[in-house]
Design a protein around this motif. Sequence first.
Motif, PDB file in Angstrom:
ATOM      1  N   LYS A 106       0.796  -1.288  -0.013  1.00  0.00           N
ATOM      2  CA  LYS A 106      -0.412  -0.400  -0.082  1.00  0.00           C
ATOM      3  C   LYS A 106       1.036   1.016  -0.194  1.00  0.00           C
ATOM      4  O   LYS A 106       1.820   1.563   0.203  1.00  0.00           O
ATOM      5  N   SER A 107       0.116   2.609  -0.129  1.00  0.00           N
ATOM      6  CA  SER A 107       0.948   3.497  -0.150  1.00  0.00           C
ATOM      7  C   SER A 107      -0.125   4.953   0.769  1.00  0.00           C
ATOM      8  O   SER A 107      -1.001   4.696   1.080  1.00  0.00           O
ATOM      9  N   ILE A 108       1.478   5.836   0.525  1.00  0.00           N
ATOM     10  CA  ILE A 108       0.846   6.607   1.402  1.00  0.00           C
ATOM     11  C   ILE A 108       0.918   8.253   0.423  1.00  0.00           C
ATOM     12  O   ILE A 108       2.016   8.160  -0.339  1.00  0.00           O
ATOM     13  N   LYS A 109       0.300   8.907   0.395  1.00  0.00           N
ATOM     14  CA  LYS A 109       0.359  10.467  -0.474  1.00  0.00           C
ATOM     15  C   LYS A 109       1.193  11.192   0.737  1.00  0.00           C
ATOM     16  O   LYS A 109       0.943  11.533   1.711  1.00  0.00           O
ATOM     17  N   VAL A 110       2.556  12.176  -0.305  1.00  0.00           N
ATOM     18  CA  VAL A 110       2.529  13.060   1.147  1.00  0.00           C
ATOM     19  C   VAL A 110       4.196  13.738   0.107  1.00  0.00           C
ATOM     20  O   VAL A 110       3.878  13.276  -1.190  1.00  0.00           O
ATOM     21  N   GLY A 114      10.348  16.575   2.978  1.00  0.00           N
ATOM     22  CA  GLY A 114      10.219  15.905   3.552  1.00  0.00           C
ATOM     23  C   GLY A 114       9.886  14.417   1.901  1.00  0.00           C
ATOM     24  O   GLY A 114      10.099  13.212   2.483  1.00  0.00           O
ATOM     25  N   ALA A 115       8.959  14.598   1.625  1.00  0.00           N
ATOM     26  CA  ALA A 115       8.336  13.367   0.327  1.00  0.00           C
ATOM     27  C   ALA A 115       9.443  12.688  -0.039  1.00  0.00           C
ATOM     28  O   ALA A 115       9.359  11.445  -0.964  1.00  0.00           O
ATOM     29  N   TYR A 116      11.349  13.130  -0.935  1.00  0.00           N
ATOM     30  CA  TYR A 116      11.959  12.994  -1.501  1.00  0.00           C
ATOM     31  C   TYR A 116      12.960  12.288  -0.220  1.00  0.00           C
ATOM     32  O   TYR A 116      13.592  10.940  -0.044  1.00  0.00           O
ATOM     33  N   LYS A 117      13.379  13.248   1.224  1.00  0.00           N
ATOM     34  CA  LYS A 117      14.164  12.727   1.163  1.00  0.00           C
ATOM     35  C   LYS A 117      13.937  11.420   2.605  1.00  0.00           C
ATOM     36  O   LYS A 117      14.754  11.431   2.582  1.00  0.00           O
ATOM     37  N   TYR A 118      13.081  11.760   3.439  1.00  0.00           N
ATOM     38  CA  TYR A 118      12.556  10.471   4.310  1.00  0.00           C
ATOM     39  C   TYR A 118      11.675   9.468   3.243  1.00  0.00           C
ATOM     40  O   TYR A 118      11.035   8.439   3.749  1.00  0.00           O
ATOM     41  N   ALA A 119      11.627   9.179   1.685  1.00  0.00           N
ATOM     42  CA  ALA A 119      10.821   8.284   1.085  1.00  0.00           C
ATOM     43  C   ALA A 119      11.118   7.111   1.406  1.00  0.00           C
ATOM     44  O   ALA A 119      10.517   6.215   2.333  1.00  0.00           O
ATOM     45  N   GLU A 120      12.278   6.704   1.723  1.00  0.00           N
ATOM     46  CA  GLU A 120      13.281   5.989   2.047  1.00  0.00           C
ATOM     47  C   GLU A 120      12.773   5.216   3.758  1.00  0.00           C
ATOM     48  O   GLU A 120      12.522   4.479   3.796  1.00  0.00           O
ATOM     49  N   LEU A 121      13.047   5.966   4.519  1.00  0.00           N
ATOM     50  CA  LEU A 121      12.862   5.998   6.175  1.00  0.00           C
ATOM     51  C   LEU A 121      10.763   5.939   6.138  1.00  0.00           C
ATOM     52  O   LEU A 121      10.381   4.784   7.343  1.00  0.00           O
ATOM     53  N   ILE A 122      10.376   6.180   5.252  1.00  0.00           N
ATOM     54  CA  ILE A 122       8.734   6.083   5.302  1.00  0.00           C
ATOM     55  C   ILE A 122       8.192   4.376   5.051  1.00  0.00           C
ATOM     56  O   ILE A 122       7.273   3.885   6.394  1.00  0.00           O
ATOM     57  N   GLN A 123       9.546   4.442   4.357  1.00  0.00           N
ATOM     58  CA  GLN A 123       9.060   2.421   3.996  1.00  0.00           C
ATOM     59  C   GLN A 123       9.524   1.621   5.043  1.00  0.00           C
ATOM     60  O   GLN A 123       8.778   0.746   5.421  1.00  0.00           O
ATOM     61  N   GLN A 124      10.821   1.961   5.451  1.00  0.00           N
ATOM     62  CA  GLN A 124      11.234   1.309   6.211  1.00  0.00           C
ATOM     63  C   GLN A 124      10.390   1.214   7.469  1.00  0.00           C
ATOM     64  O   GLN A 124      10.534  -0.132   8.226  1.00  0.00           O
ATOM     65  N   LYS A 125       9.834   1.717   7.461  1.00  0.00           N
ATOM     66  CA  LYS A 125       8.977   2.173   9.108  1.00  0.00           C
ATOM     67  C   LYS A 125       7.519   1.636   9.338  1.00  0.00           C
ATOM     68  O   LYS A 125       6.969   1.178   9.638  1.00  0.00           O
ATOM     69  N   GLY A 127       5.969   0.020   6.455  1.00  0.00           N
ATOM     70  CA  GLY A 127       5.497  -0.454   5.371  1.00  0.00           C
ATOM     71  C   GLY A 127       4.811   0.105   3.954  1.00  0.00           C
ATOM     72  O   GLY A 127       4.402  -0.838   3.414  1.00  0.00           O
ATOM     73  N   LEU A 128       5.089   1.580   3.420  1.00  0.00           N
ATOM     74  CA  LEU A 128       4.266   1.827   2.670  1.00  0.00           C
ATOM     75  C   LEU A 128       5.534   3.040   1.283  1.00  0.00           C
ATOM     76  O   LEU A 128       6.159   3.343   2.077  1.00  0.00           O
ATOM     77  N   THR A 129       4.748   2.464   0.286  1.00  0.00           N
ATOM     78  CA  THR A 129       5.541   3.296  -0.525  1.00  0.00           C
ATOM     79  C   THR A 129       4.582   4.904   0.048  1.00  0.00           C
ATOM     80  O   THR A 129       3.703   4.927  -0.707  1.00  0.00           O
ATOM     81  N   VAL A 130       6.172   5.345  -0.714  1.00  0.00           N
ATOM     82  CA  VAL A 130       5.045   7.164  -0.627  1.00  0.00           C
ATOM     83  C   VAL A 130       4.921   7.221  -2.140  1.00  0.00           C
ATOM     84  O   VAL A 130       6.082   7.421  -3.206  1.00  0.00           O
ATOM     85  N   GLU A 131       3.967   8.296  -2.412  1.00  0.00           N
ATOM     86  CA  GLU A 131       3.547   8.370  -3.270  1.00  0.00           C
ATOM     87  C   GLU A 131       4.139  10.372  -3.223  1.00  0.00           C
ATOM     88  O   GLU A 131       3.021  11.140  -2.683  1.00  0.00           O
ATOM     89  N   LYS A 132       4.813  10.882  -4.010  1.00  0.00           N
ATOM     90  CA  LYS A 132       4.562  12.551  -3.654  1.00  0.00           C
ATOM     91  C   LYS A 132       4.033  12.837  -4.927  1.00  0.00           C
ATOM     92  O   LYS A 132       3.623  12.953  -5.953  1.00  0.00           O
ATOM     93  N   GLU A 133       3.387  13.816  -3.836  1.00  0.00           N
ATOM     94  CA  GLU A 133       2.000  14.709  -4.582  1.00  0.00           C
ATOM     95  C   GLU A 133       3.004  16.613  -5.242  1.00  0.00           C
ATOM     96  O   GLU A 133       3.672  16.807  -3.753  1.00  0.00           O
ATOM     97  N   ASP A 134       2.572  17.349  -5.885  1.00  0.00           N
ATOM     98  CA  ASP A 134       2.969  18.611  -5.928  1.00  0.00           C
ATOM     99  C   ASP A 134       2.739  19.393  -4.751  1.00  0.00           C
ATOM    100  O   ASP A 134       1.528  18.942  -4.722  1.00  0.00           O
ATOM    101  N   GLU A 135       3.425  20.458  -3.760  1.00  0.00           N
ATOM    102  CA  GLU A 135       3.182  20.416  -2.632  1.00  0.00           C
ATOM    103  C   GLU A 135       1.672  21.974  -2.653  1.00  0.00           C
ATOM    104  O   GLU A 135       0.921  22.161  -2.349  1.00  0.00           O
ATOM    105  N   ILE A 136       2.170  22.641  -4.088  1.00  0.00           N
ATOM    106  CA  ILE A 136       0.973  23.370  -5.111  1.00  0.00           C
ATOM    107  C   ILE A 136      -0.059  23.045  -4.985  1.00  0.00           C
ATOM    108  O   ILE A 136      -1.023  23.914  -4.486  1.00  0.00           O
TER     109      ILE A 136
END
Length: 251
Positions: A106-110, A114-125, A127-136
């Motif tokens: 499963k995934s989480i929208k971020v 930090g969506a780029y900087k902590y993507a690996e940490l989020i998946q590790q902690k 178990g979610l894949t990070v879907e990076k969304e445009d901030e603006i």
Amino acid sequence: MVYKHTTANVHLCAAQYLRYVIIPETLFNMYMGGSLSKIAYYSTVSHRKVLYKSDGKTLIDGTDCQYERSDIERLHFVKFETKYIEQCLEFIRVHLLSNKESMNGKSIKVTGGGAYKYAELIQQKLGLTVEKEDEIECLMKGCNFLLQNIQDEQFSFTRHSNGQAEYNFLNAEPNIFPYLLVNIGSGVSIMKVESKEKYERIGGTSMGGGTFWGLGSLLTKAKGFDELLELAGEGDHRNVDLLVKDIYGGD
């Protein structure tokens, strides 16, 4: 575990009256900025009301209680200082996830850096894949939703000569365009919003919340962002700001 965070929530009106309905399956999302990280999550709170006869005293069937049930939908907001990202993810794991194994695939929208900087940490902690969304784009959609659906999200402000402040809250309505959005994060961006699809950045500055936090840490004994906000609420900017009367004279 002591979590360094603050919380707030918004009471949503009934889903059939929302102009942009929140999808229940999207349980929570994250913004991860340079200074603060924020979690928004959806929940329903069940309420039960006992049913009575017309006399207002006797229960309908005279013995067992009968209830009328209603579900109230809420949006909750939790804020962490980004330097406590480990505690932020632990909060999600404990309070918002059933278990890590069930989240695999499963995934989480971020959004935010930090969506780029902590993507690996989020998946590790988590178990979610990070879907990076445009901030603006997320900012525009979120602001439009609040202004069009949530009462008391917009107001006019007047400070009178005696120092008293007056707030006039406005009703939520569909015709909100055009408007200016000043987004104060670590820096400041000024957006001109003309419609749901049309917006542009027309100005900004690098001096924002990050500058406030840095100067506040140097000038006071405050240990965190929330403590600085409390100090600012008790202060009077007229003691340090250059005012018109300082230039032209008078009261």
